[in-house]
Design a protein around this motif. Structure first.
Motif, mmCIF file in Angstrom:
data_model
loop_
_atom_site.group_PDB
_atom_site.id
_atom_site.type_symbol
_atom_site.label_atom_id
_atom_site.label_comp_id
_atom_site.label_asym_id
_atom_site.label_seq_id
_atom_site.Cartn_x
_atom_site.Cartn_y
_atom_site.Cartn_z
ATOM 1 N N THR A 135 0.839 -1.209 0.000
ATOM 2 C CA THR A 135 0.000 0.000 0.000
ATOM 3 C C THR A 135 0.876 1.262 0.000
ATOM 4 N N ILE A 136 1.940 1.239 0.807
ATOM 5 C CA ILE A 136 2.807 2.424 0.914
ATOM 6 C C ILE A 136 3.436 2.745 -0.450
ATOM 7 N N PHE A 137 3.953 1.737 -1.125
ATOM 8 C CA PHE A 137 4.601 1.974 -2.422
ATOM 9 C C PHE A 137 3.590 2.496 -3.440
ATOM 10 N N LYS A 138 2.398 1.897 -3.429
ATOM 11 C CA LYS A 138 1.371 2.325 -4.384
ATOM 12 C C LYS A 138 0.947 3.762 -4.089
ATOM 13 N N ALA A 139 0.705 4.043 -2.793
ATOM 14 C CA ALA A 139 0.198 5.374 -2.431
ATOM 15 C C ALA A 139 1.224 6.453 -2.776
ATOM 16 N N PHE A 140 2.510 6.149 -2.581
ATOM 17 C CA PHE A 140 3.534 7.141 -2.933
ATOM 18 C C PHE A 140 3.404 7.501 -4.415
ATOM 19 N N ALA A 141 3.340 6.489 -5.268
ATOM 20 C CA ALA A 141 3.245 6.752 -6.709
ATOM 21 C C ALA A 141 1.908 7.425 -7.054
ATOM 22 N N ASP A 142 0.820 6.942 -6.447
ATOM 23 C CA ASP A 142 -0.502 7.531 -6.732
ATOM 24 C C ASP A 142 -0.504 9.029 -6.431
ATOM 25 N N PHE A 143 0.078 9.394 -5.274
ATOM 26 C CA PHE A 143 0.070 10.805 -4.882
ATOM 27 C C PHE A 143 0.706 11.657 -5.970
ATOM 28 N N PHE A 144 1.853 11.207 -6.469
ATOM 29 C CA PHE A 144 2.549 12.036 -7.454
ATOM 30 C C PHE A 144 1.880 11.982 -8.828
ATOM 31 N N TYR A 145 1.355 10.832 -9.212
ATOM 32 C CA TYR A 145 0.607 10.791 -10.482
ATOM 33 C C TYR A 145 -0.595 11.736 -10.411
ATOM 34 N N GLU A 146 -1.300 11.695 -9.265
ATOM 35 C CA GLU A 146 -2.496 12.551 -9.131
ATOM 36 C C GLU A 146 -2.151 14.033 -9.163
ATOM 37 N N ASN A 147 -0.884 14.358 -8.875
ATOM 38 C CA ASN A 147 -0.476 15.761 -8.869
ATOM 39 C C ASN A 147 0.373 16.142 -10.084
ATOM 40 N N GLY A 148 0.262 15.354 -11.139
ATOM 41 C CA GLY A 148 0.878 15.748 -12.414
ATOM 42 C C GLY A 148 2.368 15.475 -12.544
ATOM 43 N N TYR A 149 2.896 14.560 -11.761
ATOM 44 C CA TYR A 149 4.324 14.220 -11.868
ATOM 45 C C TYR A 149 4.517 13.067 -12.851
ATOM 46 N N TYR A 150 5.738 12.949 -13.338
ATOM 47 C CA TYR A 150 6.115 11.808 -14.189
ATOM 48 C C TYR A 150 7.046 10.894 -13.409
ATOM 49 N N GLU A 239 4.552 16.960 3.227
ATOM 50 C CA GLU A 239 3.575 16.757 4.310
ATOM 51 C C GLU A 239 2.298 16.127 3.747
ATOM 52 N N LYS A 240 1.836 16.678 2.623
ATOM 53 C CA LYS A 240 0.615 16.123 2.006
ATOM 54 C C LYS A 240 0.850 14.677 1.548
ATOM 55 N N MET A 241 2.038 14.434 1.003
ATOM 56 C CA MET A 241 2.351 13.092 0.493
ATOM 57 C C MET A 241 2.357 12.059 1.635
ATOM 58 N N ILE A 242 3.018 12.399 2.752
ATOM 59 C CA ILE A 242 3.066 11.457 3.886
ATOM 60 C C ILE A 242 1.647 11.218 4.409
ATOM 61 N N GLN A 243 0.850 12.283 4.493
ATOM 62 C CA GLN A 243 -0.523 12.114 4.999
ATOM 63 C C GLN A 243 -1.376 11.283 4.032
ATOM 64 N N PHE A 244 -1.122 11.463 2.740
ATOM 65 C CA PHE A 244 -1.824 10.665 1.724
ATOM 66 C C PHE A 244 -1.507 9.176 1.914
ATOM 67 N N ILE A 245 -0.230 8.884 2.177
ATOM 68 C CA ILE A 245 0.185 7.482 2.363
ATOM 69 C C ILE A 245 -0.455 6.915 3.636
ATOM 70 N N GLU A 352 14.637 10.417 11.430
ATOM 71 C CA GLU A 352 14.650 10.844 10.026
ATOM 72 C C GLU A 352 14.060 9.830 9.048
ATOM 73 N N VAL A 353 13.098 10.313 8.263
ATOM 74 C CA VAL A 353 12.586 9.505 7.147
ATOM 75 C C VAL A 353 12.792 10.210 5.812
ATOM 76 N N ILE A 354 12.944 11.558 5.854
ATOM 77 C CA ILE A 354 13.149 12.309 4.609
ATOM 78 C C ILE A 354 14.312 13.280 4.786
ATOM 79 N N GLY A 355 15.117 13.408 3.723
ATOM 80 C CA GLY A 355 16.088 14.493 3.636
ATOM 81 C C GLY A 355 15.815 15.229 2.337
ATOM 82 N N GLY A 356 15.790 16.551 2.385
ATOM 83 C CA GLY A 356 15.518 17.274 1.142
ATOM 84 C C GLY A 356 15.842 18.752 1.265
ATOM 85 N N GLY A 357 15.526 19.493 0.211
ATOM 86 C CA GLY A 357 15.758 20.938 0.262
ATOM 87 C C GLY A 357 15.925 21.544 -1.110
#
Ligand code: 4AD
Length: 429
Positions: A135-150, A239-245, A352-357
């Motif tokens: 579910t986690i792997f699917k939801a990660f991809a779904d979130f970005f597909y739903e928001n127009g990412y490739y 934040e939205k992505m983690i909550q979506f998952i 830590e689960v994410i590093g970014g910037g």
């Protein structure tokens, strides 16, 4: 042929059905044999009676051991005492594999379990882990597909370090030296000039010599890179992505979470806004959070564990001193000693689960940082080209999916969150 979960239904009572799977538990008396059968969907109690099956078949059924495989025909009836509320009375069966004693049981040592992970993954606990991971792997991809990412596919064998030389895995490459990728970030950056918003899910490799409860040498890295945005917008997206998952897991896997003993109310807390704190603020508050730190200290597993034991929702830490992070982070124009970056720390002591910037996008600034870090510009010629031709502000992140899974399931070690962990001491099975 029907799945076990589909026959646990009042509408099928009295009907002749066929199911198949593996023996989860078995016990018999002189006249009755109780087989708890499991498949990927659920378990069900089945009963074979000596007077209905005949003596020979009854003996054969009773002699089966755990994890033998078979199909069964029979009628379903409701039975409050049965483990999932229904019982199948066996009229006939076909055995596929009659096992010797299955070596894995509940009371085994951690090492034995890990040596036999190829068998342990059949346990109900680990099946629950696998379903939640799915579910986690699917939801990660779904979130970005739903928001127009490739979704894009960067290479895994590379010629340069992203996160410093000390954790690089070297591999021979036809007379040259190649490395297994530590992060797909630099390649993701190349894609934004054509696609603007991209993500990938791929393995990353770190030759981690320390053994901690949260480090693997091969882990699943979910990374995103976005054109035209800064650090703050990046954090909002994450934040939205983690909550979506989390929502997806709560909607899909309540039963699995319960089986693992996860307190879902605590997990639900993370659907509220995340906490935010700068590195400076963290240092100031560190003593009151039970982990006194001084300016310049880095955060490791132990520090983060103590700090995050105070939180039930994730915490973004921003504006780290430049010397604590890798060379590509953009310095804050208002205070160039600090960088426009963030770590996302999971609550309940996970860290830590994410590093970014935000990335440096000025050519000269990036060249300087590469030199300051003792790296060779020529190794990064293609990364520098991105700043030579059509450079733009952009930000990105990397999420450790195994760490996220460990937190969501409230497991005490990352090795329990991934089917085949690779660590300094483990390459098998
Ligand atoms: O913080 P890290 O090192 O950041 C990067 O690799 C960036 N280049 C990512 C990016 O911006 N595209 O790693 C990102 C995340 C960490 O927050 C952690 O969750 C996970 O990757 N991670 C590990 N997970 C398991 N085992 C390890 N050894 C890990 N190292 C990092």
């Amino acid at each position: 042929m029907q799945s076990v979960s589909s026959v646990l239904a009042d509408g099928l009572i009295g009907k002749e059905l066929e199911i198949r799977g593996w023996v989860y538990r078995i016990r018999s008396t002189a006249k009755m044999c109780f087989v708890i059968l499991r498949d990927s969907t659920n378990i069900i109690q089945c009963v074979g009676k000596a007077d209905e099956l005949g003596e020979d078949k009854f003996k054969l059924l009773s002699s089966l051991t755990i994890e033998s495989s078979l199909s069964l025909r029979g009628k379903i009836r409701k039975d409050e005492r049965a483990i999932t509320g229904y019982e199948l009375t066996i009229s006939s069966f076909q055995i596929y594999c009659r096992n010797q004693n299955f070596p894995v049981s509940k009371d085994i040592s951690e090492d034995f379990e890990l040596d036999n992970r190829h068998l342990w993954i059949r346990s109900r606990e680990f099946s629950a882990v696998l379903k939640i991971r799915s579910t986690i792997f699917k939801a990660f991809a779904d979130f970005f597909y739903e928001n127009g990412y490739y979704q894009v596919q960067p290479p895994l064998m590379v010629s340069t370090a992203t996160e410093g030389g000390s954790t690089l895995f070297k591999v021979p490459f036809f007379g040259e030296e190649a490395y297994l990728t530590q992060s797909s970030q630099f390649y993701l950056e190349t894609f934004i000039y054509s696609l603007e918003k991209v993500f990938t899910i791929s393995p990353s490799f770190r030759a981690e010599k320390s053994r901690t409860w949260r480090h693997l040498t091969e882990y699943w890295h979910a990374e995103g890179e976005v054109a035209w945005i800064g650090n703050d917008e990046m954090m909002e997206i994450e934040e939205k992505m983690i909550q979506f998952i989390i929502k997806a897991v709560l909607e899909t896997n309540l039963e699995e979470l319960r089986l693992l003993g996860r307190d879902v109310d605590v997990l639900r807390e993370s659907l509220q806004p995340f906490n935010r704190m700068s590195y400076d603020e963290l240092i100031e508050k560190s003593a009151s959070l039970g982990m006194p730190l001084k300016y310049g200290d880095d955060l490791g597993a132990d520090e983060e564990r103590k700090i995050m034991s105070n939180f039930t929702r994730p915490l973004f830490i921003t504006h780290f001193p430049a010397e604590l992070k890798t060379f590509y982070h953009r310095p804050d124009p208002d205070n160039p000693k600090l960088i426009l970056c963030h770590d996302l720390l999971a609550p309940e002591g996970y860290g830590e689960v994410i590093g970014g910037g935000e990335r440096i996008w000025d050519l000269e600034e990036l060249r300087q940082r590469i030199r300051d870090n003792g790296l060779r510009e020529e190794d990064y010629y293609w990364y520098l080209d991105l700043r030579r031709y059509g450079s733009i502000p952009h930000s990105g992140f990397g999420l450790g999916l195994d760490r996220l899974a460990m937190w969501i399931m409230h497991l005490d070690n990352i090795k329990k969150a991934i089917p085949y962990p690779r660590t300094i001491r483990r390459l098998k099975p």
